[in-house]
Design a protein around this motif. Structure first.
Motif, mmCIF file in Angstrom:
data_model
loop_
_atom_site.group_PDB
_atom_site.id
_atom_site.type_symbol
_atom_site.label_atom_id
_atom_site.label_comp_id
_atom_site.label_asym_id
_atom_site.label_seq_id
_atom_site.Cartn_x
_atom_site.Cartn_y
_atom_site.Cartn_z
ATOM 1 N N MET A 1 11.112 31.132 10.975
ATOM 2 C CA MET A 1 10.733 29.861 11.612
ATOM 3 C C MET A 1 11.817 28.807 11.344
ATOM 4 N N SER A 2 12.250 28.105 12.392
ATOM 5 C CA SER A 2 13.277 27.088 12.228
ATOM 6 C C SER A 2 12.675 25.827 11.624
ATOM 7 N N ILE A 3 13.518 25.042 10.975
ATOM 8 C CA ILE A 3 13.073 23.783 10.373
ATOM 9 C C ILE A 3 12.878 22.748 11.469
ATOM 10 N N GLN A 4 11.739 22.074 11.448
ATOM 11 C CA GLN A 4 11.423 21.046 12.452
ATOM 12 C C GLN A 4 11.763 19.662 11.911
ATOM 13 N N VAL A 5 12.394 18.868 12.723
ATOM 14 C CA VAL A 5 12.740 17.503 12.352
ATOM 15 C C VAL A 5 12.014 16.537 13.286
ATOM 16 N N ARG A 6 11.361 15.532 12.725
ATOM 17 C CA ARG A 6 10.686 14.518 13.550
ATOM 18 C C ARG A 6 10.697 13.186 12.802
ATOM 19 N N ASN A 7 10.353 12.148 13.522
ATOM 20 C CA ASN A 7 10.265 10.822 12.888
ATOM 21 C C ASN A 7 8.811 10.470 12.617
ATOM 22 N N ILE A 8 8.577 9.613 11.657
ATOM 23 C CA ILE A 8 7.260 9.030 11.449
ATOM 24 C C ILE A 8 7.434 7.520 11.331
ATOM 25 N N GLU A 9 6.368 6.799 11.621
ATOM 26 C CA GLU A 9 6.409 5.344 11.560
ATOM 27 C C GLU A 9 5.702 4.863 10.303
ATOM 28 N N ILE A 10 6.409 4.095 9.500
ATOM 29 C CA ILE A 10 5.863 3.522 8.273
ATOM 30 C C ILE A 10 5.893 2.006 8.401
ATOM 31 N N LYS A 11 4.732 1.372 8.334
ATOM 32 C CA LYS A 11 4.666 -0.077 8.509
ATOM 33 C C LYS A 11 4.591 -0.839 7.190
ATOM 34 N N ASN A 12 4.073 -0.192 6.147
ATOM 35 C CA ASN A 12 3.901 -0.915 4.887
ATOM 36 C C ASN A 12 3.851 0.065 3.720
ATOM 37 N N ARG A 13 3.746 -0.494 2.521
ATOM 38 C CA ARG A 13 3.755 0.318 1.306
ATOM 39 C C ARG A 13 2.568 1.286 1.254
ATOM 40 N N GLU A 14 1.414 0.833 1.727
ATOM 41 C CA GLU A 14 0.223 1.686 1.693
ATOM 42 C C GLU A 14 0.429 2.954 2.520
ATOM 43 N N GLN A 15 0.991 2.790 3.723
ATOM 44 C CA GLN A 15 1.258 3.963 4.557
ATOM 45 C C GLN A 15 2.320 4.864 3.924
ATOM 46 N N ASP B 1 4.082 14.123 -6.933
ATOM 47 C CA ASP B 1 3.186 13.690 -7.999
ATOM 48 C C ASP B 1 2.986 12.174 -7.915
ATOM 49 N N ARG B 2 1.990 11.694 -8.644
ATOM 50 C CA ARG B 2 1.596 10.287 -8.544
ATOM 51 C C ARG B 2 2.735 9.346 -8.922
ATOM 52 N N THR B 3 3.465 9.690 -9.972
ATOM 53 C CA THR B 3 4.579 8.831 -10.393
ATOM 54 C C THR B 3 5.656 8.794 -9.319
ATOM 55 N N GLY B 4 5.940 9.949 -8.722
ATOM 56 C CA GLY B 4 6.937 10.013 -7.651
ATOM 57 C C GLY B 4 6.522 9.184 -6.456
ATOM 58 N N CYS B 5 5.239 9.226 -6.114
ATOM 59 C CA CYS B 5 4.735 8.410 -5.001
ATOM 60 C C CYS B 5 4.997 6.931 -5.270
ATOM 61 N N ARG B 6 4.686 6.516 -6.468
ATOM 62 C CA ARG B 6 4.815 5.098 -6.819
ATOM 63 C C ARG B 6 6.279 4.656 -6.791
ATOM 64 N N LEU B 7 7.183 5.524 -7.235
ATOM 65 C CA LEU B 7 8.600 5.171 -7.284
ATOM 66 C C LEU B 7 9.257 5.221 -5.912
ATOM 67 N N MET B 8 8.807 6.149 -5.066
ATOM 68 C CA MET B 8 9.479 6.340 -3.777
ATOM 69 C C MET B 8 8.941 5.443 -2.669
ATOM 70 N N ALA B 9 7.674 5.030 -2.764
ATOM 71 C CA ALA B 9 7.089 4.253 -1.673
ATOM 72 C C ALA B 9 7.895 3.000 -1.321
ATOM 73 N N PRO B 10 8.378 2.199 -2.297
ATOM 74 C CA PRO B 10 9.163 1.008 -1.930
ATOM 75 C C PRO B 10 10.488 1.326 -1.246
ATOM 76 N N LYS B 11 10.939 2.591 -1.368
ATOM 77 C CA LYS B 11 12.184 2.988 -0.712
ATOM 78 C C LYS B 11 11.940 3.418 0.735
ATOM 79 N N ALA B 12 10.690 3.649 1.085
ATOM 80 C CA ALA B 12 10.363 4.153 2.427
ATOM 81 C C ALA B 12 10.100 3.039 3.428
ATOM 82 N N VAL B 13 9.956 1.800 2.935
ATOM 83 C CA VAL B 13 9.642 0.670 3.819
ATOM 84 C C VAL B 13 10.879 -0.203 3.950
ATOM 85 N N HIS B 14 11.369 -0.344 5.151
ATOM 86 C CA HIS B 14 12.568 -1.130 5.429
ATOM 87 C C HIS B 14 12.182 -2.422 6.129
#
Length: 400
Positions: free
Chosen positions: A1-15, A26-39
């Motif tokens: 199976m080939s790797i699929q690439v798509r976009n997702i829309e992130i509006k805020n930290r909660e999403q 893991d929970r710690t990773g979620c907390r550290l990465m979420a602020p990097k996902a919102v531009h």
């Protein structure tokens, strides 16, 4: 199976947290990465070159970007706008540095933080409307228009008789209105202002009965402190000011004295803007400051972009496209497009044939996050709102 690439829309930290958690991080990773996902892109206005160069240097140092005028680097311009580009993580680091800087930058850090918090979204809240209340944010609320004027552009003269006006109000509530907005002075293009006693003569016979006849809040659509005071004494719950305290500054004191929510609409003479959305946001901040100085709590303020007022057709359409930019103010938004000229000029239709055009603007407004829509055709727009809410707000829809 080939790797699929798509976009997702992130509006805020909660999403962002939800998407990262769905990956299985893991929970710690979620907390550290979420602020990097919102531009976020933030625009600063009125920045002097010294401030601009520090901001740019600090933002670049955090891995973000800052666009400034070419002349800001060598001080050949007195002021520049600054366009900041970065993730929430980068903004946190920028604000920490700005708080240590002179030249008013510590205060700027607080302003940036407030805007970033506002962009995370408005939580549902209960608005105290004196003896009644509204829940904002769970679903789109419908404000039904009740004009008791002889010259309104859409329904002038139809409800001059108090009994007919009361009957129409009752019908709008039955059709789904959450608020009834009573107005006694037309604001159609080319209207002539009327004296206070004439406005009172039109609205008071209805207001003497209306609050007891219906179980939803009544808004008084007026720019005059004297009319608002009499209306509130008669049982009105909300003030809707189409000049946002610029026509009568005493209106702010009336609202504060009666602890009444206020709708502040953007309006101006002419259609000249330096930066239309920036100018509108500055206008709202000024009006909110007037209200707060008079003693009205900011939580009591609703803003209205004023579609059809002080704007050309192209400007009205641009505001509709950019409604989300009002989120930076952190206040609920009311949208009033019903049967207005942007629909007439786009579709070339008379006032009584603009239901579909109104529906399009209502749906777009709700998708952009507005909380209240002000309409003539309550039954139809309540259905549009319910359908759009099902897609945008993802609320459960009752069976049946």
């Amino acid at each position: 199976m080939s790797i699929q690439v798509r976009n997702i829309e992130i509006k805020n930290r909660e999403q962002a947290l939800a998407e990262i958690a769905a990956i299985g991080a893991d929970r710690t990773g979620c907390r550290l990465m979420a602020p990097k996902a919102v531009h976020r892109l933030l625009k600063l206005s009125g920045v002097n070159p010294k401030q601009a160069n520090i901001i740019k240097q600090e933002m670049l140092g955090k891995g973000g970007e800052a666009a400034i005028a070419r002349g800001a680097a060598d001080g050949t311009v007195e002021e520049t706008d600054v366009l900041l580009m970065g993730t929430l993580k980068q903004y946190e680091a920028l604000m920490a540095k700005l708080r240590l800087q002179p030249f008013g930058l510590a205060a700027l850090a607080g302003e940036i933080r407030q805007v970033l918090q506002n962009l995370e979204g408005r939580r549902p809240c209960r608005l105290d409307c004196r003896s009644r209340s509204l829940v904002l944010g769970e679903r789109t609320l419908i404000m039904g228009i009740l004009n008791v004027t002889p010259d309104s552009f859409s329904d002038g003269g139809r409800f001059n008789d108090p009994e007919r006006a009361l009957e129409h109000a009752r019908q709008m509530v039955a059709d789904g209105a959450d608020i009834i907005d009573l107005g006694g002075e037309s604001t159609r293009p080319g209207y002539e202002a009327i004296p206070e006693d004439e406005e009172l003569r039109r609205v008071m016979p209805v207001l003497e009965k209306l609050p007891a006849e219906i179980d939803v809040p009544v808004s008084i659509d007026t720019t005059k402190a004297g009319v608002a005071r009499r209306a509130l004494e008669a049982g009105a719950h909300i003030i809707n000011d189409q000049w946002a305290l610029r026509a009568d500054p005493d209106l702010a004191g009336v609202a504060a004295g009666y602890d009444a929510p206020m709708i502040l609409m953007h309006n101006q003479q002419g259609t000249e803007y330096r930066d239309m959305m920036g100018d509108m946001i500055a206008f709202f901040r000024e009006s909110m400051a007037i209200a707060e100085r008079a003693g009205l709590c900011r939580d009591k303020i609703i803003i209205d972009p004023g579609i059809g007022f002080g704007k050309t057709l192209e400007q009205n359409l641009e505001v509709m496209r950019r409604l989300r930019e009002l989120d930076c103010l952190g206040r609920p938004v009311l949208l009033g497009t019903s049967r207005k000229s942007l629909i007439a000029k786009t579709l070339h239709l008379p006032a009584d044939q603009r239901v579909e055009g109104t529906a399009a603007t209502v749906a777009i407004g709700i998708a952009a996050g507005v909380d209240i829509v002000r309409v003539h055709d309550v039954k139809e727009m309540a259905r549009v709102a319910r359908m759009t809410d099902a897609m945008v707000r993802r609320r459960d829809i009752p069976a049946g």
